[in-house]
Design an enzyme around this catalytic site. Structure first.
Site, PDB file in Angstrom:
ATOM      1  N   ASN A 153       0.851  -1.183   0.000  1.00 53.27           N
ATOM      2  CA  ASN A 153       0.000   0.000   0.000  1.00 53.27           C
ATOM      3  C   ASN A 153       0.888   1.235   0.000  1.00 53.27           C
ATOM      4  OD1 ASN A 153      -1.923   1.950   0.318  1.00 53.27           O
ATOM      5  ND2 ASN A 153      -2.976   0.971   2.034  1.00 53.27           N
ATOM      6  N   ASN A 158      -6.004   6.561  -1.333  1.00 56.47           N
ATOM      7  CA  ASN A 158      -6.927   6.002  -2.329  1.00 56.47           C
ATOM      8  C   ASN A 158      -7.550   4.681  -1.882  1.00 56.47           C
ATOM      9  OD1 ASN A 158      -5.003   3.968  -2.736  1.00 56.47           O
ATOM     10  ND2 ASN A 158      -4.154   4.905  -4.579  1.00 56.47           N
ATOM     11  N   ASP A 159      -7.398   4.336  -0.610  1.00 60.40           N
ATOM     12  CA  ASP A 159      -7.888   3.038  -0.133  1.00 60.40           C
ATOM     13  C   ASP A 159      -9.392   2.866  -0.328  1.00 60.40           C
ATOM     14  OD1 ASP A 159      -5.329   2.477   0.591  1.00 60.40           O
ATOM     15  OD2 ASP A 159      -5.649   2.562   2.757  1.00 60.40           O
ATOM     16  N   ASP A 181      -1.683  -1.067  -3.991  1.00 63.55           N
ATOM     17  CA  ASP A 181      -1.941  -0.218  -5.150  1.00 63.55           C
ATOM     18  C   ASP A 181      -0.728  -0.123  -6.069  1.00 63.55           C
ATOM     19  OD1 ASP A 181      -0.282   1.485  -3.643  1.00 63.55           O
ATOM     20  OD2 ASP A 181      -1.999   2.557  -2.790  1.00 63.55           O
ATOM     21  N   ASP A 352      -6.590 -13.901 -19.917  1.00 60.21           N
ATOM     22  CA  ASP A 352      -7.307 -14.769 -18.984  1.00 60.21           C
ATOM     23  C   ASP A 352      -8.246 -15.714 -19.737  1.00 60.21           C
ATOM     24  OD1 ASP A 352      -8.069 -15.228 -16.086  1.00 60.21           O
ATOM     25  OD2 ASP A 352     -10.024 -14.632 -16.867  1.00 60.21           O
ATOM     26  N   GLU A 381      -4.018 -18.267 -20.935  1.00 62.96           N
ATOM     27  CA  GLU A 381      -4.247 -19.230 -19.864  1.00 62.96           C
ATOM     28  C   GLU A 381      -5.065 -20.406 -20.398  1.00 62.96           C
ATOM     29  OE1 GLU A 381      -6.375 -19.431 -15.450  1.00 62.96           O
ATOM     30  OE2 GLU A 381      -7.223 -18.201 -17.053  1.00 62.96           O
TER      31      GLU A 381
END
Length: 639
Positions: A153, A158-159, A181, A352, A381
């Site tokens: 962090n 910006n949490d 982040d 993905d 993947e």
């Protein structure tokens, strides 16, 4: 061009010779002095000059925009087709961008019959790099996979974003947001570089405005926006630039198969077939999940029902399945990928759930990207333990159904599984090691084995230390072996300090545990080593030495591979190139063992001095070697 791209362009673009004449003779009729943003949404938000493909599709979203007539007054840019969607609130503009067009801003005018005019300023930029200068990843690289919410962090401000659905942060909740982040990754680039990694693959950083479990990033609700809880697009660009300064490339995790159920377009879908099973979704009827029968992509006997349930079923109720057979959706996804490559100067994309979308589209998607960026890299993947299924997706593989893939790299779940099973087997050392030996022998199935990605674990599976039952020597054997293979290796953050999920094996929230030291007040700091156990420090040092040796090892990058069948609980692998031989020995014996080296005389090492890559000690290759400890031994002729 491939078939799907042709279809899309036929629908979107109608270019005549006279139109080209008109574009070529266009005059500048205005200078943009004021940026106008009358339109609710336009995607892509900008574009660039100088692409091979001179066509651009703009998605315009605005109330009743289909009633407007669009026009552009900019030399070299013309509207070839304005295509109305099923929803009146969308308009798809097919633009032609001539080769000579200069970068700059221009207005797009939308004129309604009632006399109303809306104006949107659009920008064409100069490209930051020549396409050939954007370099991908390959077998000379080692990739560090990070789940950003759980790494560090760097910006506590910006949490929480009160404008998004999930408004809490709770490090005690394995499925909640923890606050990691982009800034946290930037702050620890030195650590990543010093460990010996040359590429960073971050789990998705785009907005996931979902009510829960939004931290993982795979349910995107905006394909052009960085999640504000991770940072800004400027910080994303800063990460890419600062990583590049340290010789580290940036790989972006993308998702072509699905979006998040809270994606902005789900409330007003452009076409009746924008997502699969759309009529059921809109009428609140039951939705079928994918049957996950990925073999239906290759199965010569697969029923149409199985194929349909595989590709059109939703990955989950929270992840609407995108319909890539819609040509506008197809172009949208391709352009989105190119937009991020240009914006971030990426070195690669990890795609993905590669087998889930329409497979013809996936070939078109990869082909369109590789056509623009010939030195780029894409890995898909394919979670399969069958090498034949993995091989099917790699470019150059001759498939019986005629399918031609444009994918350079696939993921080696098969070899990963073989390594774990082999090292966990205790009844017969040789029998266990044969799984590795025969697993590597399957490389004959691959068009290019060294372009396949190998890994001990990732964000979706138990930590390798957990898979190997907390056995440190076995963990070292697994890691050093895969780092020596003709492959592109990827390690998950925390593997270097023996992170585990013993409390609840396989639990995704626990697998993605916080990296110690990434949060102010952490009592353990893996970046500095403070508070780590001796075993953790030893593993960190071990991997650091192997990775940094690997950085400059031509034998590991490009050398010939030779291995010998397991013998007396040992397994020998050699990587050989002119001027360098690397030897990797796995020893499963719990008591000292003397091995006859004459078995390996064809390698030509007799009488040569080799160095232990970990300890630095030298050893002369003679008639025999005494292996005192269970574990791995890495030797090199480079002194």
């Amino acid at each position: 061009m491939t078939k799907l791209i042709h279809i899309a362009l036929i629908i979107l673009i109608s270019v005549s010779f006279s139109c080209k004449e008109k574009v070529g003779n266009a005059k500048v009729s205005e200078v943009v002095t004021e940026v106008k943003n009358d339109i609710e949404r336009i995607e892509p938000p900008n574009w660039w000059v100088g692409f091979k493909n001179q066509q651009l599709q703009l998605l315009i979203k605005h109330p009743n925009i289909s009633e407007a007539k669009a026009s552009i007054k900019y030399p070299g840019v013309s509207i070839d087709k304005a295509h109305k969607a099923d929803s009146p609130n969308y308009l798809f503009l097919g633009l032609s961008i001539a080769e000579h067009v200069k970068a700059g801003q221009f207005n797009i005018y939308f004129d309604f019959k009632n006399g109303t005019q809306l104006v949107q300023t659009y920008q064409l930029k100069d490209r930051e790099s020549e396409a050939a200068d954007i370099q991908g990843f390959d077998s000379s690289d080692a990739i560090y996979l990070i789940t950003p919410d759980r790494f560090a962090n760097g910006d506590t401000s910006n949490d929480i974003d009160v404008n998004l659905n999930e408004k809490t942060i709770n490090r005690a909740d394995d499925y909640g947001r923890h606050g990691g982040d982009i800034k946290g990754i930037i702050n620890h680039l030195d650590y990543i570089q010093e460990m010996g990694f040359t590429q960073i693959w971050s789990c998705p950083l785009l907005t996931n405005d979902m009510p829960e479990s939004s931290y993982h990033g795979y349910a995107m609700t905006d394909f052009y926006q960085v999640d504000p809880r991770f940072g800004t697009i400027e910080e994303y660009q800063e990460l890419a630039a600062k990583a590049k300064e340290k010789g580290i490339g940036l790989i972006m995790d993308q998702v072509a198969n699905h979006c998040g159920s809270q994606h902005w377009w789900m409330q007003d879908l452009p076409f009746k077939d924008w997502v699969n099973q759309q009529s059921n979704f809109e009428t609140k009827q039951p939705l079928a999940n994918s049957n996950h029968r990925r073999t239906s992509n290759q199965d010569l006997y697969a029923s149409n029902r199985d194929k349909t349930e595989m590709t059109e079923g939703w990955f989950s109720a929270r992840m609407p399945d995108l319909n890539q057979r819609n040509p506008f959706m197809a172009n949208y996804i391709i352009q989105n990928s190119i937009w991020w490559i240009e914006t971030l100067q990426l070195s690669g994309i990890r795609q993905d759930t590669y087998p889930y979308p329409d497979k013809m589209f996936m070939s078109d998607w990869a082909g369109a990207i590789m056509d623009e960026y010939p030195n780029f890299s894409i890995v898909g993947e394919e979670w399969s333990y069958n090498p034949l299924l993995i091989a099917y997706w790699q470019k150059g593989h001759e498939n019986k159904d005629g399918y031609q893939s444009n994918l350079r790299s696939t993921m080696d779940f098969a070899m990963q599984n073989n390594i774990v099973e082999a090292l966990n087997q205790e009844e017969s050392w040789d029998k266990g090691l044969v799984k590795i030996y025969e697993g590597l022998a399957n490389d004959f199935a691959y068009a290019s084995p060294k372009d396949i990605m190998i890994f001990p674990d990732n964000h979706d599976m138990s930590r390798i230390f957990t898979q190997l039952k907390g056995d440190v020597p076995n963990t070292k054997m697994a890691l050093s072996y895969l780092l020596t293979l003709p492959r592109i290796p990827q390690l998950y953050y925390g593997t270097e300090i023996l992170m585990d999920d013993f409390a609840k094996p396989g639990d995704h929230g626990l697998i993605r545990t916080d990296f110690p030291g990434g949060w102010e007040g952490d009592t353990v700091n893996a970046f500095s080593g403070e508070g780590l156990t001796d075993a953790q420090k030893d593993m960190q040092s071990f991997l650091k030495k192997v990775l940094n040796y690997r950085k400059t090892s031509a034998a590991i990058h490009d050398g010939k591979t030779m291995h010998f069948a397991p013998f007396m609980g040992t397994y020998f692998l050699f990587r050989v190139i002119e001027g360098e031989t690397v030897v990797h020995i796995i020893n499963k014996n719990k008591t000292p063992m003397t091995i006859d080296l004459k078995r390996y005389e064809e390698i030509g090492l007799h009488g040569k001095t080799l160095k232990n890559i970990i300890s630095g000690e030298t050893f002369k290759w003679q008639d025999e070697i005494i292996l005192n400890e269970r574990g791995s031994l890495l030797l090199t002729t480079k002194l």
